[in-house]
Scaffold this motif. Structure first.
Motif: not given
Length: 405
Positions: A275, A278-280, A382, A385-386, A389
């Motif tokens: 995560m 993936q998200f940062w 997910g 969403l990434s 972002l």
């Protein structure tokens, strides 16, 4: 219904963790077989296509580096499998390699599966070995050799869970085999792919001028594979949990449950690191690439990625080491403990009763379908969403003034 407890007399059941050496021997088998699948899959699904689009001159180098590692791992799988068989064939706790060798293709289903496991590992290694030469890796044979190698290695991994006896219930056995294939292939592609990314992060594979574009696309493509693998592992793990565990309390009251709990915690750690990527980390690398950023920030991000991947690889290898300690079933261990509490005299541990396998009913299919839909929606959401972002960071960077380098 379980057997009547009052008619049984048994000593308190012993469910030891198992010898350390047994898990170590099994660990080498899983690492080599799953690593073989993951390395080849990375070249087919992620690194190869990313290099072809962003760094065509590096395609041969990327393929050759992964092919060399896969060929070595495939060859090492043979002594790993034979050592596991030899340890199981020895009655004194040693290693009977002669018996292990004789058991291959001995006419039994188990012998045929063991023989295929060894043979197909070598076949996969032989198929990808020519790609270790860059001139071959750059040719038309690349796709065919990698595809055939992926099939051979996947079947070799699958033989570890194919049934060795003619099943009484073909439907249930086929479904359980499918579940195990999802579990093993998902783990192999995910964990072996992480190891392959770590190999590619070492100097020499990608030219510096193309490195940012390659890694941005390679990471993004691998995220698709990893997300799919996590979904497969989660769904298959939920079924195996339903099959072997009755309630959360058995996670702490039985040895099977405690080992499974440790495995779940390690898997959770892997998910948290995934995560983070993936998200940062991934959105920042994507944004930096899209805006043509050459500042030191990009270099810092790309250096941080291999470090996170290295930790993920270590956690993955730890997970594979813990897995062989799972013996039996939490359901049976809890039931046998209950039997022992109500027993008056002792009987051999091997004669302790076992519960029948759980029966699949309408509610099972309803819950299973709901879990499948929920996991697929969560993973797909997910991933999208990434991506959003990354797009937002790119748009924000374009409208803001550039920072000094």
């Amino acid at each position: 219904m379980p057997p009547a407890l009052t008619s049984l007399a048994a000593a308190a059941p012993s469910t030891p963790l198992g010898p350390f050496v047994d898990s170590a021997v099994a660990w080498t088998t899983w690492v080599t077989l799953m690593g073989l699948v993951g390395l080849i899959a990375l070249a087919v699904l992620s690194a190869g296509p990313a290099a072809a689009r962003t760094a065509p001159s590096a395609l041969a180098a990327v393929t050759a580096r992964l092919a060399r590692a896969a060929a070595v791992v495939g060859v090492l799988a043979v002594p790993a499998v034979l050592t596991d068989l030899a340890h199981g064939a020895s009655h004194g706790g040693g290693y009977d390699y002669s018996a292990a060798w004789d058991s291959l293709y001995d006419g039994s289903n188990a012998g045929r599966l063991s023989g295929l496991e060894v043979t197909l590992s070598l076949v996969a290694a032989a198929l990808v070995a020519p790609l270790a030469v860059r001139s071959v890796a750059a040719g038309r044979a690349r796709s065919w050799l990698l595809g055939a190698g992926l099939v051979a290695s996947s079947v070799a991994l699958g033989t570890t869970k194919f049934p060795t006896k003619t099943p009484a219930d073909w439907g249930r056995t086929s479904f359980e085999t499918l579940i195990w294939m999802l579990h093993l292939l998902g783990g192999g592609i995910w964990l072996g792919g992480l190891a392959g990314l770590l190999l590619l992060a070492a100097p020499g594979a990608i030219p510096a001028v193309e490195r940012r574009a390659f890694w941005s696309m390679a990471i993004r493509r691998f995220s698709v594979s990893a997300t799919s693998c996590v979904a497969a592992i989660t769904l298959s793990g939920l079924f195996l949990y339903w099959e072997h565990v009755d309630g959360l309390s058995q996670l702490v009251t039985t040895m099977y449950g405690r080992v499974l709990g440790v495995k779940i915690l390690i898997f959770g750690g892997l998910l948290l690191l995934g995560m983070f990527n993936q998200f940062w980390l991934h959105p920042r690398i994507d944004a930096a690439r899209d805006e043509g950023d050459q500042r030191p920030l990009v270099t810092v991000l790309l250096r941080r990625f291999p470090l996170v991947v290295a930790v993920e690889v270590l956690l993955g290898m730890t997970l594979l080491f813990v897995a062989p300690f799972l013996h039996g079933s939490a359901r049976n261990q809890a039931y046998q403990a209950q039997v022992a509490e109500q027993s008056a005299t002792a009987v051999p541990a091997k004669k302790l009763p076992k519960l029948a396998a759980k029966q699949v009913g309408t509610d099972t299919w309803v819950w299973g379908t709901a879990e499948t839909v929920a996991v697929v929606v969560l993973m797909a959401g997910g991933y999208r969403l990434s991506g959003r972002l990354a797009g937002r960071r790119t748009a924000a960077a374009v409208t803001s003034s550039p920072l000094p380098s």
